[in-house]
Design an enzyme around this catalytic site. Structure first.
Site, PDB file in Angstrom:
ATOM      1  N   ASN A 211       0.823  -0.817  -0.212  1.00 23.87           N
ATOM      2  CA  ASN A 211       0.222   0.875  -0.498  1.00 23.87           C
ATOM      3  C   ASN A 211       1.231   0.966   0.189  1.00 23.87           C
ATOM      4  O   ASN A 211       1.925   1.086   0.045  1.00 23.87           O
ATOM      5  CB  ASN A 211      -0.937  -0.188   1.491  1.00 23.87           C
ATOM      6  CG  ASN A 211      -0.502  -0.196   2.271  1.00 23.87           C
ATOM      7  OD1 ASN A 211       0.648   0.778   3.182  1.00 23.87           O
ATOM      8  ND2 ASN A 211      -0.804  -1.287   3.307  1.00 23.87           N
ATOM      9  N   PHE A 328      -4.422   3.777  14.545  1.00 32.58           N
ATOM     10  CA  PHE A 328      -5.022   4.980  14.050  1.00 32.58           C
ATOM     11  C   PHE A 328      -5.752   4.078  12.932  1.00 32.58           C
ATOM     12  O   PHE A 328      -6.023   3.508  12.694  1.00 32.58           O
ATOM     13  CB  PHE A 328      -3.807   4.695  13.166  1.00 32.58           C
ATOM     14  CG  PHE A 328      -2.806   6.221  13.293  1.00 32.58           C
ATOM     15  CD1 PHE A 328      -2.179   5.956  14.020  1.00 32.58           C
ATOM     16  CD2 PHE A 328      -3.656   7.356  12.201  1.00 32.58           C
ATOM     17  CE1 PHE A 328      -0.949   6.720  15.127  1.00 32.58           C
ATOM     18  CE2 PHE A 328      -2.209   8.334  13.296  1.00 32.58           C
ATOM     19  CZ  PHE A 328      -0.770   7.562  14.030  1.00 32.58           C
ATOM     20  N   LYS A 342     -13.514   1.227  15.270  1.00 30.29           N
ATOM     21  CA  LYS A 342     -12.773   0.371  15.355  1.00 30.29           C
ATOM     22  C   LYS A 342     -12.212   0.532  16.699  1.00 30.29           C
ATOM     23  O   LYS A 342     -11.657  -0.775  16.847  1.00 30.29           O
ATOM     24  CB  LYS A 342     -12.698   1.850  14.226  1.00 30.29           C
ATOM     25  CG  LYS A 342     -10.474   0.383  13.494  1.00 30.29           C
ATOM     26  CD  LYS A 342     -10.286   0.840  12.387  1.00 30.29           C
ATOM     27  CE  LYS A 342     -10.893   0.795  11.078  1.00 30.29           C
ATOM     28  NZ  LYS A 342     -10.110   1.274   9.933  1.00 30.29           N
ATOM     29  N   LYS A 346     -12.026  -2.479  18.349  1.00 33.08           N
ATOM     30  CA  LYS A 346     -10.079  -3.218  18.194  1.00 33.08           C
ATOM     31  C   LYS A 346      -9.656  -3.298  19.887  1.00 33.08           C
ATOM     32  O   LYS A 346      -8.636  -4.235  20.319  1.00 33.08           O
ATOM     33  CB  LYS A 346      -9.014  -2.577  17.805  1.00 33.08           C
ATOM     34  CG  LYS A 346      -9.478  -2.657  15.889  1.00 33.08           C
ATOM     35  CD  LYS A 346      -8.137  -2.100  15.184  1.00 33.08           C
ATOM     36  CE  LYS A 346      -8.430  -2.312  13.081  1.00 33.08           C
ATOM     37  NZ  LYS A 346      -7.667  -2.663  13.291  1.00 33.08           N
TER      38      LYS A 346
HETATM   39  N1  CTP Z   1      -3.792  -2.468  12.368  1.00 34.41           N
HETATM   40  C1  CTP Z   1      -3.331  -3.520  12.727  1.00 34.41           C
HETATM   41  N2  CTP Z   1      -3.164  -5.325  11.500  1.00 34.41           N
HETATM   42  C2  CTP Z   1      -3.170  -4.819  10.873  1.00 34.41           C
HETATM   43  C3  CTP Z   1      -5.333  -3.819  10.520  1.00 34.41           C
HETATM   44  C4  CTP Z   1      -4.802  -2.972  10.757  1.00 34.41           C
HETATM   45  O1  CTP Z   1      -1.993  -3.104  13.789  1.00 34.41           O
HETATM   46  N3  CTP Z   1      -3.997  -6.610  10.327  1.00 34.41           N
HETATM   47  C5  CTP Z   1      -3.876  -1.584  12.811  1.00 34.41           C
HETATM   48  C6  CTP Z   1      -3.014  -0.221  12.211  1.00 34.41           C
HETATM   49  O2  CTP Z   1      -2.041  -0.134  12.640  1.00 34.41           O
HETATM   50  C7  CTP Z   1      -4.079   0.954  12.621  1.00 34.41           C
HETATM   51  C8  CTP Z   1      -5.587   0.528  12.759  1.00 34.41           C
HETATM   52  O3  CTP Z   1      -5.452  -1.131  12.980  1.00 34.41           O
HETATM   53  O4  CTP Z   1      -3.348   0.800  13.819  1.00 34.41           O
HETATM   54  C9  CTP Z   1      -6.785   0.236  12.046  1.00 34.41           C
HETATM   55  O5  CTP Z   1      -6.415   0.379  10.866  1.00 34.41           O
HETATM   56  P1  CTP Z   1      -7.404   0.507   9.547  1.00 34.41           P
HETATM   57  O6  CTP Z   1      -6.257   0.226   8.429  1.00 34.41           O
HETATM   58  O7  CTP Z   1      -7.695   2.349   9.780  1.00 34.41           O
HETATM   59  O8  CTP Z   1      -8.650  -0.471   9.149  1.00 34.41           O
HETATM   60  P2  CTP Z   1      -8.568  -2.418   9.404  1.00 34.41           P
HETATM   61  O9  CTP Z   1      -8.496  -2.585  10.379  1.00 34.41           O
HETATM   62  O10 CTP Z   1      -7.720  -2.401   7.995  1.00 34.41           O
HETATM   63  O11 CTP Z   1     -10.252  -2.362   8.620  1.00 34.41           O
HETATM   64  P3  CTP Z   1     -10.481  -1.553   7.223  1.00 34.41           P
HETATM   65  O12 CTP Z   1      -9.238  -1.283   6.610  1.00 34.41           O
HETATM   66  O13 CTP Z   1     -11.510  -2.564   7.615  1.00 34.41           O
HETATM   67  O14 CTP Z   1     -11.363  -0.257   7.818  1.00 34.41           O
END
Ligand code: CTP
Length: 419
Positions: A211, A328, A342, A346
């Site tokens: 990404n 985040f 979220k 989490k």
């Molecule tokens: N995060 C993580 N591990 C993952 C996915 C996300 O630690 N496998 C953490 C990111 O570092 C961030 C938070 O979760 O602090 C939210 O990440 P985000 O990409 O906004 O959310 P997702 O959990 O990926 O959900 P979605 O993409 O469905 O919004």
């Protein structure tokens, strides 16, 4: 009584008449219980001899980048890795310029470029050289990179002129070194774990799912926490940023590796997940490159969900769970509501929400940019932080964290205590 027992200081002595004061500095550090290893530059060796440096430090003196003896005994990378602090005294105008411009044409310059350790410099030069805009610009560059300046002071110079440019006295430099190790900062005694950057999930030997994350926000947070005195481990995916100074940085590629590195960095008082972890990885990574298949359908790549690192850290049982877990939330719509949800899902304490997607200029709003506009969401409040630099957001977050630890009277381990 605080002393320097157990501390290794790498002293870089560059060219200048003030080098004679470095001999006294070595003596003072040794008297305080510290270990001093010295790099003597060619210029430095015009003023003092390797023999006097070796005799006072009771260590070999390192002089040459291309010396087989120096490199096999103790390479320039190890020299910096095995130090707790690098001190450049005297720091000549030339050495400062090399540091500012990332040059590596001598053992001293290469070691300073390769280091991940805190660096302090005690400049020494003629007053006009110090006042020259070139030197001042170099000093400013070094200061923004977190390098600490000791002096210079004002007075009579060896060249007969008077002004600002004299190296600080050895006692003052020792005081600054002591201050570095023992001064209590807002986050002194606390440990922090920060994730940053993207993860790369391989599909085959050449392709991956990734990404746009640059790691700028996570790296800035790690640097701010360290500047406030925390003992920081940064676990980062592939980024093109340098490792922040004074931060233990672990490089990983995949989400599974990131989770593993985070687990190994525990226990930590603070966990901040700023990484853009890939949500999915390939169900099976192919050992050979996937080939185009003529007019047949493109490959049907099966994905599996990656572990959620933030949820895993937030879900740990006390006392393993970091006392403050911050995530985040990157959202393209319903920013506040989605982020608040979220945070609850989490199980983290705070979440920093930012809107992602195209900005008015058509470019991405957050990823890769130097600025960010965020909301801090806790179980009590939602606070808007106006658009500002990612570094300013990191500094503000570090301040809020320090305040939280003070207000909730979380027991802070004594500085230097091992958990
Ligand atoms: N995060 C993580 N591990 C993952 C996915 C996300 O630690 N496998 C953490 C990111 O570092 C961030 C938070 O979760 O602090 C939210 O990440 P985000 O990409 O906004 O959310 P997702 O959990 O990926 O959900 P979605 O993409 O469905 O919004």
């Amino acid at each position: 009584m605080q002393d320097l027992t157990g501390k290794t200081i790498l002293l870089v002595i560059s060219g200048g008449i003030a080098a004679y004061k470095s001999l006294e500095l070595i003596r003072l550090i040794r008297k305080a219980g510290g270990r001093v290893r010295c790099i003597l530059t060619k210029g430095g060796a015009q003023f003092i001899t390797p023999l006097s440096v070796a005799a006072l430090s009771e260590e070999p003196v390192y002089e040459d980048l291309f010396s087989l003896k120096d490199e096999t005994e103790m390479g320039h990378i190890r020299l910096s890795r095995e130090a707790d602090l690098i001190l450049v005294a005297p720091a000549s105008a030339n050495m400062i310029a090399k540091m500012a411009h990332g040059m590596a044409d001598s053992l001293a310059a290469a070691t300073l470029l390769a280091t991940n350790k805190p660096v302090m410099i005690a400049p020494a030069m003629n007053q006009m050289m110090w006042a020259n805009p070139a030197t001042q610009a170099n000093i400013e560059t070094l200061a923004t990179r977190g390098i600490t300046l000791i002096g210079p002071t004002s007075g009579d110079m060896a060249c007969g002129e008077t002004g600002l440019g004299r190296m600080a006295e050895p006692e003052e430099i020792l005081g600054a070194v002591m201050g570095f190790f023992y001064q209590s900062k807002p986050l002194s005694g606390l440990s922090a774990l920060v994730t940053s950057g993207p993860t790369y999930e391989p599909l085959d030997p050449v392709r991956f799912i990734g990404n746009r994350s640059s790691g700028k926000q996570g790296h800035a947070i790690a640097a701010s926490l360290a500047a406030q005195g925390a003992d920081v481990t940064l676990v980062t995916g592939p980024v093109s940023l340098p490792d922040p100074q004074g931060v233990k940085t672990v490089h990983v590629e995949t989400a599974v590796e990131m989770l593993d590195a985070c687990r190994q960095a525990l226990p930590a008082d603070i966990a901040i997940c700023a990484a853009a972890v890939s949500d999915w990885s390939a169900a099976a990574v192919l050992s050979q490159k996937i080939k185009k298949r003529g007019d047949r359908q493109p490959p049907d790549i099966k994905l599996k969900e990656n572990p959620d690192i933030l949820a895993a850290l937030a879900g740990l049982a006390t006392p393993k769970r970091p006392k403050l877990v911050i995530g985040f939330a990157a959202e393209t719509e319903n920013l506040i509501e989605a982020a608040a949800e979220k945070r609850r899902n989490k199980g983290c304490d705070w979440i920093i929400a930012n809107q992602v997607g195209p900005a008015d200029d058509g470019m991405e709003k957050v990823f890769g940019r130097d600025e960010n506009h965020v909301y801090l969401i806790t179980d009590q409040t939602t606070e808007e932080w106006q658009k500002t630099s990612k570094q300013a957001i990191a500094d503000k977050l570090a301040d809020y964290i320090a305040r939280w630890f003070t207000e909730t009277r979380q027991t802070q381990p004594a500085p230097m205590a091992a958990e």
